[in-house]
Design an enzyme around this catalytic site. Sequence first.
Site, PDB file in Angstrom:
ATOM      1  CB  SER A   1      -0.997  -0.061   1.161  1.00  0.00           C
ATOM      2  OG  SER A   1      -1.805  -1.032   1.293  1.00  0.00           O
ATOM      3  CB  THR A   2       2.323   3.205  -2.705  1.00  0.00           C
ATOM      4  OG1 THR A   2       1.222   3.688  -3.393  1.00  0.00           O
ATOM      5  CG2 THR A   2       2.927   2.152  -3.537  1.00  0.00           C
ATOM      6  CB  CYS A   3      -1.058   5.980   0.470  1.00  0.00           C
ATOM      7  SG  CYS A   3      -1.594   6.637  -1.504  1.00  0.00           S
ATOM      8  CG  LEU A   4      -1.788   3.477   4.368  1.00  0.00           C
ATOM      9  CD1 LEU A   4      -2.664   2.050   4.722  1.00  0.00           C
ATOM     10  CD2 LEU A   4      -2.046   4.380   5.163  1.00  0.00           C
TER      11      LEU A   4
END
Length: 174
Positions: A139-142
């Site tokens: 999960s790139t954003c997290l």
Amino acid sequence: AVGAAADATTTAAAAVTGGTPADEVACKSMPATSAAMLTLRLLTPAEWNHLAAGDGDVAWDAATLEECLVATNGYDKRSPPFRFLIAELAEMNVSERRAFLKFATGTPHLPAGGLSALRPPLTVVEKRGAGDDALTSVSTCLHFTKLPPYSSREVLKTQLARSIAESEGVIDIS
């Protein structure tokens, strides 16, 4: 903060112009936004790049990785798959590290300050119900790396490389 910007600008203008009293008066009478802009214009292209893109050097070692990576949701820092990941990341060359960063965070660069400045921190969680045939996902954003409980470091190395390769061109925030 406005006073600090003006003070910084006065100092910068004095350095550029030789520090005449007239220059200092001119800078102090500037609106704060103009003073801040003058200060920003005094940055070199390399300094701008460092601020915008972070550290060009993707350097880390096992101790730094252990300190900066978070293990949670099924893993702790003693979990074998987490240890396998630390060992693999520590041995990667710069291009492999950039590929991993792009996979895990969406960008191949670290922020100014390096891995310890990454926010949110790189977090490794267990991909439950997965086995050796499962790929690592993210999960790139997290900055979450969903790591299956691989049975060996060799399996992790193979599956992580495959995961990164198959994501190429899909994730690109840089």
